[in-house]
Design an enzyme around this catalytic site. Sequence first.
Site, PDB file in Angstrom:
ATOM      1  N   LYS A  50       0.839  -1.202   0.000  1.00 29.94           N
ATOM      2  CA  LYS A  50       0.000   0.000   0.000  1.00 29.94           C
ATOM      3  C   LYS A  50       0.876   1.255   0.000  1.00 29.94           C
ATOM      4  O   LYS A  50       0.646   2.186  -0.766  1.00 29.94           O
ATOM      5  CB  LYS A  50      -0.901   0.029   1.242  1.00 29.94           C
ATOM      6  CG  LYS A  50      -2.072  -0.902   1.162  1.00 29.94           C
ATOM      7  CD  LYS A  50      -2.815  -0.963   2.492  1.00 29.94           C
ATOM      8  CE  LYS A  50      -3.951  -1.959   2.400  1.00 29.94           C
ATOM      9  NZ  LYS A  50      -4.587  -2.267   3.677  1.00 29.94           N
ATOM     10  N   GLN A  92      -5.095  -1.336   9.694  1.00 29.84           N
ATOM     11  CA  GLN A  92      -5.036  -2.701   9.155  1.00 29.84           C
ATOM     12  C   GLN A  92      -5.615  -3.698  10.166  1.00 29.84           C
ATOM     13  O   GLN A  92      -5.210  -3.711  11.334  1.00 29.84           O
ATOM     14  CB  GLN A  92      -3.569  -3.042   8.821  1.00 29.84           C
ATOM     15  CG  GLN A  92      -3.370  -4.377   8.171  1.00 29.84           C
ATOM     16  CD  GLN A  92      -3.956  -4.434   6.758  1.00 29.84           C
ATOM     17  OE1 GLN A  92      -3.823  -3.505   5.977  1.00 29.84           O
ATOM     18  NE2 GLN A  92      -4.613  -5.533   6.446  1.00 29.84           N
ATOM     19  N   ASP A 103     -11.293   2.880   3.901  1.00 23.90           N
ATOM     20  CA  ASP A 103     -11.664   1.458   3.847  1.00 23.90           C
ATOM     21  C   ASP A 103     -13.178   1.309   3.715  1.00 23.90           C
ATOM     22  O   ASP A 103     -13.671   0.220   3.402  1.00 23.90           O
ATOM     23  CB  ASP A 103     -11.201   0.747   5.128  1.00 23.90           C
ATOM     24  CG  ASP A 103     -10.069  -0.230   4.880  1.00 23.90           C
ATOM     25  OD1 ASP A 103      -9.838  -0.581   3.704  1.00 23.90           O
ATOM     26  OD2 ASP A 103      -9.431  -0.645   5.863  1.00 23.90           O
TER      27      ASP A 103
END
Length: 294
Positions: free
Chosen positions: A54, A98, A121
Amino acid sequence: MAARIIDGKAIAADLRAKVAREVQRLQTGHRLEPGLAVVLVGENPASAVYVRAKGKQTVEAGMKSFDHRLPESVSEGELLALVQTLNADPAVHGILVQLPLPKQVDSQKVLAAIDPGKDVDGFHPVNAGRLATGLPALVPCTPLGCVILAKTVHRTFEGMEAVIVGRSNIVGKPLIQLLLNENATVTVAHSKTRDLPGVCRRADLLFAAVGRPEMVRGDWVKPGATVIDVGINRVTGADGKNRIVGDVAFAEAAEVAGAITPAPGGVGPMTIACLLVNTVRAACAINGLPAPSV
Ligand code: NAP
């Protein structure tokens, strides 16, 4: 093999190139440099690989990448404090924590603490609710990538039978809304569904997000259907070597389908590309600029 292979790697590379052009335009036209903050807790090797990818792709797209690593022993309070700092930081337009988080931390509490405008997200209840009610929202990256891939085959999904196998909050559920928004007729299957092969055989668009290696067999696929395989499963072959397979038995399904994603190389690369898309969208919205063209 009859099916057209949907090349997720190439489609994701195109999308990242479009994001990079948007970033360039925002920098020159508005002195705006989109920034993505990624928070990684602990040493989970799979998460670490994903977070590294990422960061690399964020920088390659011309955006700022902020990397926050916290020990496995971090307290919920410390993590919430970091989220608040990132919420208040004007250089940060996207925040991603995460998952999974260690057991002493309530993941839902942490996700709910993220400013919904920076929730790239798309897991915040506000964004889930906005998506469900047809309002503009930051949409979870994997289902967004699935729809983009299927759109490379079908200009419109109007009136098509879509079947999603799996009802997780991160894939199956948001995918329902995205497909409804595209006027597909949507069925969602799960572990309690009766006659799963029969349900799948109805699908013009079949999405598998189950987490079970090669569960969807060739004879579950309607001839000519488009099959999008979200699964990423590590299996050990007869030769003792590890490899990644999807939730669909690719070789069998490719004999029957009209188009199919490989795994790996299908949905996987789209997820990070869509994360970059969401970061640019968030940066524009936060700065009162029109939505970008990606
Ligand atoms: P998850 O949270 O474990 O959900 C799995 C879903 O599959 C559940 O709804 C479950 O039903 C259903 N299911 C399990 N066994 C089944 C069976 N035998 N028959 C029918 N349905 C069954 O999984 P997830 O997080 O959505 O992930 C799914 C897969 O996608 C995994 O392989 C994961 O690695 C992959 N993934 C890939 C990406 C990417 O970037 N490409 C991103 C996310 C996930 P119940 O609800 O009834 O339990």
